[in-house]
Scaffold this motif. Structure first.
Motif, PDB file in Angstrom:
ATOM      1  N   ARG A  39     -51.076 -72.618 -73.620  1.00  0.00           N
ATOM      2  CA  ARG A  39     -50.451 -71.991 -73.349  1.00  0.00           C
ATOM      3  C   ARG A  39     -49.538 -72.980 -74.696  1.00  0.00           C
ATOM      4  NH1 ARG A  39     -48.390 -66.927 -73.737  1.00  0.00           N
ATOM      5  NH2 ARG A  39     -49.163 -67.288 -71.854  1.00  0.00           N
ATOM      6  N   VAL A  40     -48.557 -72.660 -76.009  1.00  0.00           N
ATOM      7  CA  VAL A  40     -47.485 -74.183 -76.355  1.00  0.00           C
ATOM      8  C   VAL A  40     -46.268 -73.447 -75.734  1.00  0.00           C
ATOM      9  CG1 VAL A  40     -46.802 -74.784 -78.703  1.00  0.00           C
ATOM     10  CG2 VAL A  40     -49.021 -74.437 -78.350  1.00  0.00           C
ATOM     11  N   ASP A  41     -45.265 -74.355 -75.573  1.00  0.00           N
ATOM     12  CA  ASP A  41     -43.659 -74.572 -74.889  1.00  0.00           C
ATOM     13  C   ASP A  41     -43.088 -74.103 -75.669  1.00  0.00           C
ATOM     14  OD1 ASP A  41     -41.932 -73.141 -73.844  1.00  0.00           O
ATOM     15  OD2 ASP A  41     -42.175 -73.896 -71.898  1.00  0.00           O
ATOM     16  N   VAL A  42     -42.996 -73.937 -76.616  1.00  0.00           N
ATOM     17  CA  VAL A  42     -41.897 -73.926 -78.257  1.00  0.00           C
ATOM     18  C   VAL A  42     -40.514 -74.784 -77.683  1.00  0.00           C
ATOM     19  CG1 VAL A  42     -40.942 -73.779 -80.404  1.00  0.00           C
ATOM     20  CG2 VAL A  42     -42.953 -72.369 -79.487  1.00  0.00           C
ATOM     21  N   ALA A  43     -40.640 -74.086 -76.673  1.00  0.00           N
ATOM     22  CA  ALA A  43     -38.845 -74.804 -75.726  1.00  0.00           C
ATOM     23  C   ALA A  43     -38.745 -75.722 -75.415  1.00  0.00           C
ATOM     24  CB  ALA A  43     -38.516 -73.639 -75.114  1.00  0.00           C
ATOM     25  N   LEU A  44     -40.349 -76.309 -74.677  1.00  0.00           N
ATOM     26  CA  LEU A  44     -40.327 -78.351 -74.123  1.00  0.00           C
ATOM     27  C   LEU A  44     -40.012 -78.733 -75.912  1.00  0.00           C
ATOM     28  CD1 LEU A  44     -43.242 -77.896 -72.056  1.00  0.00           C
ATOM     29  CD2 LEU A  44     -40.778 -77.764 -71.555  1.00  0.00           C
ATOM     30  N   ALA A  45     -40.260 -78.414 -77.095  1.00  0.00           N
ATOM     31  CA  ALA A  45     -40.725 -79.368 -78.301  1.00  0.00           C
ATOM     32  C   ALA A  45     -39.352 -79.111 -78.885  1.00  0.00           C
ATOM     33  CB  ALA A  45     -41.800 -78.484 -79.474  1.00  0.00           C
ATOM     34  N   SER A  46     -37.890 -78.241 -78.720  1.00  0.00           N
ATOM     35  CA  SER A  46     -36.570 -78.280 -79.100  1.00  0.00           C
ATOM     36  C   SER A  46     -36.682 -79.190 -78.659  1.00  0.00           C
ATOM     37  CB  SER A  46     -36.725 -76.659 -78.721  1.00  0.00           C
ATOM     38  OG  SER A  46     -37.167 -75.894 -78.925  1.00  0.00           O
ATOM     39  N   PRO A  47     -35.276 -79.825 -79.508  1.00  0.00           N
ATOM     40  CA  PRO A  47     -34.495 -80.483 -79.454  1.00  0.00           C
ATOM     41  C   PRO A  47     -33.096 -80.429 -78.076  1.00  0.00           C
ATOM     42  CG  PRO A  47     -33.603 -80.099 -81.261  1.00  0.00           C
ATOM     43  CD  PRO A  47     -34.929 -78.892 -81.054  1.00  0.00           C
ATOM     44  N   MET A  61     -54.026 -71.705 -66.758  1.00  0.00           N
ATOM     45  CA  MET A  61     -53.245 -72.331 -68.363  1.00  0.00           C
ATOM     46  C   MET A  61     -52.977 -73.777 -67.816  1.00  0.00           C
ATOM     47  SD  MET A  61     -50.055 -70.283 -69.060  1.00  0.00           S
ATOM     48  CE  MET A  61     -50.767 -68.597 -68.422  1.00  0.00           C
ATOM     49  N   SER A  62     -52.632 -73.975 -69.258  1.00  0.00           N
ATOM     50  CA  SER A  62     -52.378 -75.375 -69.416  1.00  0.00           C
ATOM     51  C   SER A  62     -51.466 -75.569 -70.411  1.00  0.00           C
ATOM     52  CB  SER A  62     -53.110 -76.788 -69.941  1.00  0.00           C
ATOM     53  OG  SER A  62     -53.926 -76.699 -71.214  1.00  0.00           O
ATOM     54  N   PHE A  63     -50.241 -76.435 -70.424  1.00  0.00           N
ATOM     55  CA  PHE A  63     -49.020 -76.462 -71.225  1.00  0.00           C
ATOM     56  C   PHE A  63     -49.401 -77.905 -71.646  1.00  0.00           C
ATOM     57  CE2 PHE A  63     -47.789 -73.328 -67.887  1.00  0.00           C
ATOM     58  CZ  PHE A  63     -47.615 -72.210 -69.199  1.00  0.00           C
ATOM     59  N   PHE A  64     -48.672 -77.893 -72.534  1.00  0.00           N
ATOM     60  CA  PHE A  64     -48.908 -78.752 -73.752  1.00  0.00           C
ATOM     61  C   PHE A  64     -46.960 -79.043 -74.262  1.00  0.00           C
ATOM     62  CE2 PHE A  64     -51.566 -77.154 -76.113  1.00  0.00           C
ATOM     63  CZ  PHE A  64     -51.186 -77.763 -77.265  1.00  0.00           C
ATOM     64  N   GLU A  65     -46.628 -80.299 -74.371  1.00  0.00           N
ATOM     65  CA  GLU A  65     -45.317 -80.711 -75.844  1.00  0.00           C
ATOM     66  C   GLU A  65     -45.808 -81.421 -76.681  1.00  0.00           C
ATOM     67  OE1 GLU A  65     -41.855 -81.954 -73.586  1.00  0.00           O
ATOM     68  OE2 GLU A  65     -43.219 -82.235 -71.532  1.00  0.00           O
ATOM     69  N   ALA A  66     -44.268 -81.129 -77.883  1.00  0.00           N
ATOM     70  CA  ALA A  66     -44.569 -81.573 -79.269  1.00  0.00           C
ATOM     71  C   ALA A  66     -45.103 -82.691 -78.457  1.00  0.00           C
ATOM     72  CB  ALA A  66     -43.786 -81.005 -79.333  1.00  0.00           C
ATOM     73  N   PRO A  67     -45.582 -83.365 -79.717  1.00  0.00           N
ATOM     74  CA  PRO A  67     -46.223 -85.286 -79.423  1.00  0.00           C
ATOM     75  C   PRO A  67     -45.018 -85.872 -80.052  1.00  0.00           C
ATOM     76  CG  PRO A  67     -46.599 -84.065 -82.290  1.00  0.00           C
ATOM     77  CD  PRO A  67     -46.362 -82.923 -81.244  1.00  0.00           C
ATOM     78  N   SER A  68     -45.007 -87.073 -79.193  1.00  0.00           N
ATOM     79  CA  SER A  68     -43.602 -88.159 -78.953  1.00  0.00           C
ATOM     80  C   SER A  68     -43.931 -88.831 -80.036  1.00  0.00           C
ATOM     81  CB  SER A  68     -43.817 -89.144 -78.083  1.00  0.00           C
ATOM     82  OG  SER A  68     -45.001 -90.121 -77.676  1.00  0.00           O
ATOM     83  N   ALA A  69     -43.319 -89.803 -80.996  1.00  0.00           N
ATOM     84  CA  ALA A  69     -42.954 -90.415 -81.852  1.00  0.00           C
ATOM     85  C   ALA A  69     -44.243 -91.177 -82.209  1.00  0.00           C
ATOM     86  CB  ALA A  69     -41.979 -91.152 -82.114  1.00  0.00           C
ATOM     87  N   ASP A  70     -44.797 -91.830 -80.916  1.00  0.00           N
ATOM     88  CA  ASP A  70     -45.481 -93.243 -80.666  1.00  0.00           C
ATOM     89  C   ASP A  70     -46.788 -91.788 -80.231  1.00  0.00           C
ATOM     90  OD1 ASP A  70     -45.153 -94.413 -77.070  1.00  0.00           O
ATOM     91  OD2 ASP A  70     -44.524 -91.629 -78.403  1.00  0.00           O
TER      92      ASP A  70
END
Length: 457
Positions: A449-457, A1-10
């Motif tokens: 799996r997408v971890d939406v919590a990691l992408a939240s401000p 299983m792997s996780f990834f975060e929302a993309p950064s600005a760059d």
């Protein structure tokens, strides 16, 4: 299983090497599911007899392999002699006391309207029993674990008929696998696909952020160089049903999404369609995408479900990399057969067995050689007159079921086959925020799996 975060600005300003998308030639094998002109004048018995005609020779072959020449193998039930051990191949029928009876809807004492009709989540009771059937007749069978079989499977039974006319089963076996072909050798990198289901657009559980992150990952715009390399290795994405949330199309009754249907909500369908069209367009701009309709989607109710209308997804439907498929789904991906459903067969089978996990029922479909064994008994399907197109194709490389409550993947080896099949239960994305990456060469699976919590401000 792997996780990834929302993309950064760059995220799109990567300094790593340029990557090219894996190219997987795909041939859709769906002509057998094209209904064309619909006629409902045929009896469903034709479906069972067509199924038996195809699977019986394979079941008898398995019987001979398992039990040898010491057990006489009979060609039909009518040839059984009381007191003499034998083997037969037949269609299994389970009599379930709690199974709904359509005639009850029209009885004088108990009238039910379609709007208030409730189907039980389980048909199992202590009084259930099984029978074997072929074109010559039926015989009651005893000794089978009824939680290991469902109505509609074709199996070989070994046993003896007793003085009461009951066939006492001592053993049973599934049909041999259909002849399989060699797995084509790969040229270069691993061949991978992604399976995702239960997008649930327009529903309360839908997460636009999670969908966007998944799209960013699949097009290579999220994460670091390793994530981009992983995304580039994916040659196709299969969306396995329930693109729309339950209730957006106002239930699962036939035609309930039409403008004239009471309670239909065309505005909700339009909003959900716009969301899906935009999301799928982003995917299809970078990778091949195929969508399969499910129980909650605006298409016909009976299996095989016809592809979604292009009018629902007008923008992405113009992409050459996008395909609207039927349910069931069958395709040759670089010479390897990948097939599956949106999950309705597994859900229906679960109602007729007790304490059997859904993934085991999907494995049963593989062993039985059929996408939906309980159709047409408790799962609606079209009354085909001359064949049963819901039979599985010759030994698939991957068999999946979408919209499952949990993820599970197993490699199953069938008698008579030279290769294994990967059986995959694909979780609903709106519940799990997860997709499945399948390596077609090694049959290894990875849950992304997408971890939406990691992408939240």
């Amino acid at each position: 299983m792997s996780f990834f975060e929302a993309p950064s600005a760059d995220a799109n300003q990567k300094s790593g090497p340029a990557l090219s998308r894996a190219s997987l030639p795909i041939e859709f094998i769906n002509d057998q599911f094209n209904i064309g002109t619909k006629e409902f004048k045929e009896q469903y018995s034709h479906v069972y007899f067509a199924r038996l005609a195809i699977l019986r020779p394979r079941a008898l072959k398995a019987a001979k392999t398992n039990w040898g020449a010491s057990v006489p193998i009979l060609s039909k039930i009518l040839d059984i002699e009381p007191g003499k051990e034998c083997a037969i191949a037949c269609t299994l029928l389970k009599t379930l006391k709690n199974r709904p009876n359509v005639l009850d809807d029209f009885s004088d004492e108990y009238i039910i309207s379609p709007e208030t009709r409730v189907i039980a989540s389980s048909f199992v009771s202590d009084g259930d029993y099984a029978e074997g059937e072929d074109e010559s007749g039926r015989i009651r069978v005893d000794g089978l674990d009824l939680n290991k079989v469902v109505t509609g499977v074709v199996i070989a039974l070994r046993g003896t008929e007793d003085a009461n006319g009951v066939f006492r089963v001592s053993d049973f076996c599934w049909p041999d696998a259909a002849p399989s072909r060699a797995i084509p050798s790969k040229n270069g990198n691993a061949r991978k696909i992604v399976l995702v289901s239960g997008i649930g657009a327009g529903g309360d559980a839908s997460s636009p952020l999670a969908l966007q992150i998944l799209a960013d990952f699949l097009v290579g715009a999220a994460g670091g160089d390793d994530d981009a390399s992983a995304a580039a290795a994916v040659g196709a994405v299969i969306v396995a049903g329930d693109l729309y949330a339950k209730g957006v199309v106002d239930g699962n009754e036939p035609g309930s999404y039409l403008p004239s249907a009471p309670g239909s909500n065309l505005a909700s369908i339009d909003r959900a369609s716009d969301e899906l069209d935009a999301w799928l367009s982003e995917l299809a701009s970078s990778v091949r995408v195929a969508v399969i309709p499910g129980a909650a989607d605006p298409t016909n109710y009976t299996l095989p479900q016809q592809p979604l209308s292009a009018s629902l997804l007008p923008h992405v439907s113009s992409f050459s990399t996008f395909a609207r498929s039927s349910n069931p789904f069958v395709a040759s991906v670089d010479g390897m057969v990948v097939c599956g459903t949106a999950g309705q067969p597994v859900a229906d089978m679960a109602r007729s067995v007790a304490e059997t996990e859904p993934h085991a029922l999907l494995e049963m479909c593989l062993r039985a050689g059929h996408f939906a064994p309980t159709a047409p008994d408790t799962l609606a399907c079209y009354p085909f007159a001359h064949d049963d197109p819901l039979l599985l194709p010759a030994h698939p490389r991957v068999l999946f079921a979408g919209n499952q409550s949990t993820f599970k993947a197993t490699q199953v080896s069938l008698p008579g086959s030279s290769s294994e099949t990967l059986v995959v239960s694909v979780p609903r994305f709106d519940e799990s925020h997860a997709a499945v990456v399948v390596n077609l060469d090694t049959l290894e699976c990875e849950l992304v799996r997408v971890d939406v919590a990691l992408a939240s401000p």
